[in-house]
Design a protein around this motif. Structure first.
Motif, mmCIF file in Angstrom:
data_model
loop_
_atom_site.group_PDB
_atom_site.id
_atom_site.type_symbol
_atom_site.label_atom_id
_atom_site.label_comp_id
_atom_site.label_asym_id
_atom_site.label_seq_id
_atom_site.Cartn_x
_atom_site.Cartn_y
_atom_site.Cartn_z
ATOM 1 N N UNK A 179 0.869 -1.174 0.000
ATOM 2 C CA UNK A 179 0.000 0.000 0.000
ATOM 3 C C UNK A 179 0.912 1.233 0.000
ATOM 4 N N UNK A 180 0.902 2.004 -1.077
ATOM 5 C CA UNK A 180 1.819 3.149 -1.216
ATOM 6 C C UNK A 180 1.584 4.219 -0.157
ATOM 7 N N UNK A 181 0.363 4.350 0.323
ATOM 8 C CA UNK A 181 0.080 5.401 1.303
ATOM 9 C C UNK A 181 0.535 5.031 2.716
ATOM 10 N N UNK A 182 0.551 3.724 3.045
ATOM 11 C CA UNK A 182 0.919 3.302 4.403
ATOM 12 C C UNK A 182 2.221 2.509 4.446
ATOM 13 N N UNK A 204 -12.764 -12.005 -6.240
ATOM 14 C CA UNK A 204 -13.909 -11.461 -5.511
ATOM 15 C C UNK A 204 -13.855 -9.946 -5.355
ATOM 16 N N UNK A 205 -12.850 -9.316 -5.982
ATOM 17 C CA UNK A 205 -12.720 -7.853 -5.999
ATOM 18 C C UNK A 205 -12.707 -7.256 -4.590
ATOM 19 N N UNK A 206 -11.752 -7.742 -3.770
ATOM 20 C CA UNK A 206 -11.621 -7.201 -2.423
ATOM 21 C C UNK A 206 -10.152 -7.176 -2.027
ATOM 22 N N UNK A 207 -9.822 -6.380 -1.031
ATOM 23 C CA UNK A 207 -8.464 -6.318 -0.506
ATOM 24 C C UNK A 207 -8.494 -6.532 1.003
ATOM 25 N N UNK A 208 -7.366 -7.002 1.532
ATOM 26 C CA UNK A 208 -7.244 -7.244 2.970
ATOM 27 C C UNK A 208 -5.780 -7.124 3.362
ATOM 28 N N UNK A 209 -5.527 -6.797 4.617
ATOM 29 C CA UNK A 209 -4.163 -6.798 5.146
ATOM 30 C C UNK A 209 -3.794 -8.172 5.704
#
Length: 116
Positions: free
Chosen positions: A63-66, A76-81
């Protein structure tokens, strides 16, 4: 009064804990209450690792921002850490020949060792 887990699973994490994975597949545990991390499970004391590649359709990104690692599930078109392989993490063996053996009351192994 004893602090008993809310479930009967010894592998369940206590409140405030999170399971995470390093880039090389080692599992570690983060305690959000104390802001500490450790390699061993807080209840079982065992170490775990994740094996193999990500499941089909998954991608590991930064994640470029964090600057945190995130996982994209393109199916399923989703993201997770959370690394999707955590669900299949296995206990890390201390030795290559390390294995578990259940006690069998009918076993004569102990008797054979002590006889001369």
């Amino acid at each position: 009064m004893m602090n008993l887990p809310e479930s009967d699973s010894e592998d369940e994490l206590p409140p405030g804990w999170e399971e995470r994975v390093t880039g090389d597949g080692s599992v570690y545990y983060a305690n959000h209450l104390t802001k500490n991390t450790q390699w061993t499970h807080p209840r079982t004391g065992k170490k775990k690792v994740v094996l193999g590649d990500l499941p089909y359709g998954w991608e590991r990104c930064i994640d470029k921002s964090t600057g945190k690692v995130l996982y994209i599930d393109h199916e399923n078109h989703r993201t997770t850490y959370t690394d999707p392989r955590l669900a299949f993490a296995v206990e890390e063996k201390e030795h290559i020949n390390d294995f578990r053996q259940r006690f069998d009351a009918s076993s004569t192994a102990l008797h054979e060792q002590t006889q001369e």
